[in-house]
Write an enzyme that holds these catalytic residues in place. Structure first.
Site, PDB file in Angstrom:
ATOM      1  N   ASP A 278       0.849  -1.198   0.000  1.00 52.71           N
ATOM      2  CA  ASP A 278       0.000   0.000   0.000  1.00 52.71           C
ATOM      3  C   ASP A 278       0.881   1.243   0.000  1.00 52.71           C
ATOM      4  O   ASP A 278       1.641   1.475   0.939  1.00 52.71           O
ATOM      5  CB  ASP A 278      -0.898  -0.006   1.239  1.00 52.71           C
ATOM      6  CG  ASP A 278      -1.804   1.215   1.274  1.00 52.71           C
ATOM      7  OD1 ASP A 278      -2.872   1.164   0.631  1.00 52.71           O
ATOM      8  OD2 ASP A 278      -1.437   2.211   1.923  1.00 52.71           O
TER       9      ASP A 278
ATOM     10  N   TYR B 118       3.369   9.631  -0.306  1.00 52.20           N
ATOM     11  CA  TYR B 118       4.429   8.956   0.438  1.00 52.20           C
ATOM     12  C   TYR B 118       5.809   9.199  -0.166  1.00 52.20           C
ATOM     13  O   TYR B 118       6.821   9.011   0.511  1.00 52.20           O
ATOM     14  CB  TYR B 118       4.177   7.441   0.506  1.00 52.20           C
ATOM     15  CG  TYR B 118       2.913   7.029   1.211  1.00 52.20           C
ATOM     16  CD1 TYR B 118       2.103   7.945   1.879  1.00 52.20           C
ATOM     17  CD2 TYR B 118       2.508   5.691   1.203  1.00 52.20           C
ATOM     18  CE1 TYR B 118       0.932   7.550   2.513  1.00 52.20           C
ATOM     19  CE2 TYR B 118       1.342   5.291   1.837  1.00 52.20           C
ATOM     20  CZ  TYR B 118       0.556   6.224   2.479  1.00 52.20           C
ATOM     21  OH  TYR B 118      -0.596   5.825   3.096  1.00 52.20           O
TER      22      TYR B 118
ATOM     23  N   LYS C 138      -2.640   6.133  -4.298  1.00 44.67           N
ATOM     24  CA  LYS C 138      -3.706   7.093  -3.989  1.00 44.67           C
ATOM     25  C   LYS C 138      -3.374   8.460  -4.565  1.00 44.67           C
ATOM     26  O   LYS C 138      -2.196   8.830  -4.656  1.00 44.67           O
ATOM     27  CB  LYS C 138      -3.880   7.221  -2.470  1.00 44.67           C
ATOM     28  CG  LYS C 138      -3.927   5.904  -1.711  1.00 44.67           C
ATOM     29  CD  LYS C 138      -3.981   6.134  -0.214  1.00 44.67           C
ATOM     30  CE  LYS C 138      -3.737   4.846   0.550  1.00 44.67           C
ATOM     31  NZ  LYS C 138      -2.308   4.485   0.621  1.00 44.67           N
TER      32      LYS C 138
ATOM     33  N   HIS D 226      -7.196   9.740  -1.611  1.00 46.16           N
ATOM     34  CA  HIS D 226      -6.512   9.635  -0.322  1.00 46.16           C
ATOM     35  C   HIS D 226      -7.293  10.297   0.821  1.00 46.16           C
ATOM     36  O   HIS D 226      -7.353   9.772   1.936  1.00 46.16           O
ATOM     37  CB  HIS D 226      -5.118  10.271  -0.427  1.00 46.16           C
ATOM     38  CG  HIS D 226      -4.144   9.756   0.575  1.00 46.16           C
ATOM     39  ND1 HIS D 226      -2.793   9.680   0.323  1.00 46.16           N
ATOM     40  CD2 HIS D 226      -4.303   9.273   1.828  1.00 46.16           C
ATOM     41  CE1 HIS D 226      -2.175   9.184   1.384  1.00 46.16           C
ATOM     42  NE2 HIS D 226      -3.071   8.943   2.311  1.00 46.16           N
TER      43      HIS D 226
END
Length: 276
Positions: free
Chosen positions: A43, A48, A73, A106
Site C-alpha cells: 500500500d 508517500y 492514492k 486519499h
C-alpha cells in the site's frame, strides 16, 4: 494467507504492508525485506514519495507482477478530474507498471481546505477513477478517510460504487459508526495504523490479552481487525516483526474479549480527521 474479496470479485491478500515513511531510513531494503517475508500486498500513495523505490524493489525482487497487489492514492491537493488522471499516470510511471490493483482518493476534498465546492470536487475526482477503471487500467477503485457523509455526497453522481475505504482503525479508535456503514454497503474497510501507537501496545488490556492468547500486542491488534472484517495494513522494518504480523490466522479472540477491545477508551488516535 487468507484473502478479502471486493464486490467485483477481485481478491486482496488479507494483510497488507503499509509503506508510509517505511523507506525514509533504509530505502528499498525495507520493501525487499517485506517481499522476502511473504507480503504480496503493498500500500503506497503519491504523497508517500516512495513509489519509485517500490517500483525498483519489485523489479529487483523478480516477483511476477500478477502475484502482487499494488495500491496507490491521489493526494488531497491534486483532486479534480484532470489532476487525478495526471496523478494516476505519474504513479504508474514511478511504480513501473501498466496497471494498478487499487487506486484511491486519499482524503475527501473537505480535508484539503482549498476547494470552493468540496462535494463537486469529490464527484469529479471519482468520475476520473470510474473512467480509469472502465478503461481497464485499475482492477479496483475506492476511497480513503471518507466518512459516511462524504460518501453520500459522492454517490449523488457516482455510476460505480467504491470497492474499498481505508480508515484509521485499531483498538482504542475503531470508528465503529463508519466501519458499520461501509461494510453494510458491501465496501471492504482497510485499516491504517492497525497496531496503533505505543500507547495502544502498552495498554493494560492489550498486554493482558497478549499473555492470555500467547501472542504479542501487535498480533492482538491485527487479529482484532481481521475478526472485525477490517483488512489491516501494518508496517514494520524488522523481518521478524514483518513475519509475526502475518501470523494472526491461527487463533481466535473470544466474543467477550472482542467487546472489551471494541469498548476501550479512546487510545492512540492519530489526530487526523477529514473535517478538522
Amino acid at each position: 494467507m487468507e484473502n478479502f474479496k471486493l464486490w467485483n470479485g477481485v481478491e486482496i491478500p488479507a494483510i497488507g504492508f503499509g509503506t508510509y515513511k517505511s523507506t525514509v531510513e533504509e530505502g528499498k531494503t525495507v520493501i525487499l525485506r517485506a517481499l522476502e517475508a511473504g507480503y504480496r500486498h503493498l500500500d503506497t500513495a503519491a504523497f508517500y514519495g516512495n513509489e519509485e523505490l517500490i517500483g525498483e524493489s519489485i523489479k529487483d525482487s523478480k516477483i511476477p507482477r500478477d502475484q502482487l497487489f499494488l495500491t496507490s492514492k491521489v493526494w488531497k491537493t491534486w483532486l479534480g478530474y484532470d489532476n487525478t488522471i495526471k496523478s494516476f499516470e505519474e504513479s504508474l510511471k514511478k511504480l513501473g507498471t501498466d496497471y494498478l490493483d487499487l487506486f484511491l482518493i486519499h482524503w475527501p476534498a473537505a480535508a484539503g481546505h482549498m476547494y470552493e465546492d468540496p462535494k463537486a470536487t469529490d464527484q469529479s475526482t471519482w468520475k476520473a477513477l470510474e473512467d480509469l477503471y472502465e478503461s481497464g487500467k485499475i482492477r479496483g477503485i475506492g476511497l480513503s478517510n471518507f466518512l459516511p457523509h462524504h460518501y453520500l455526497g459522492l454517490m449523488e453522481t457516482a455510476k460505480i460504487k467504491p470497492m474499498v475505504n481505508q480508515l484509521e482503525f485499531h483498538p482504542g479508535y475503531t470508528q465503529q459508526a463508519a466501519v458499520d456503514f461501509f461494510q453494510a454497503q458491501g465496501i471492504v474497510v482497510e485499516g491504517w495504523s492497525p497496531i496503533g501507537r505505543a500507547r495502544v501496545l502498552d495498554d493494560p488490556l492489550i498486554l493482558k490479552l497478549a499473555e492470555k492468547y500467547g501472542k504479542n500486542p501487535g498480533q492482538i491488534c491485527l487479529r482484532f481487525a481481521v475478526q472485525r472484517n477490517v483488512l489491516p495494513l501494518p508496517k514494520s522494518s524488522s523481518v521478524e516483526r514483518m513475519k509475526m504480523n502475518q501470523e494472526v490466522f491461527d487463533f481466535q479472540i473470544s466474543e467477550e474479549d472482542m467487546y472489551r477491545l471494541l469498548t476501550m477508551p479512546q487510545t492512540g488516535w492519530s489526530g487526523e480527521h477529514p473535517d478538522l
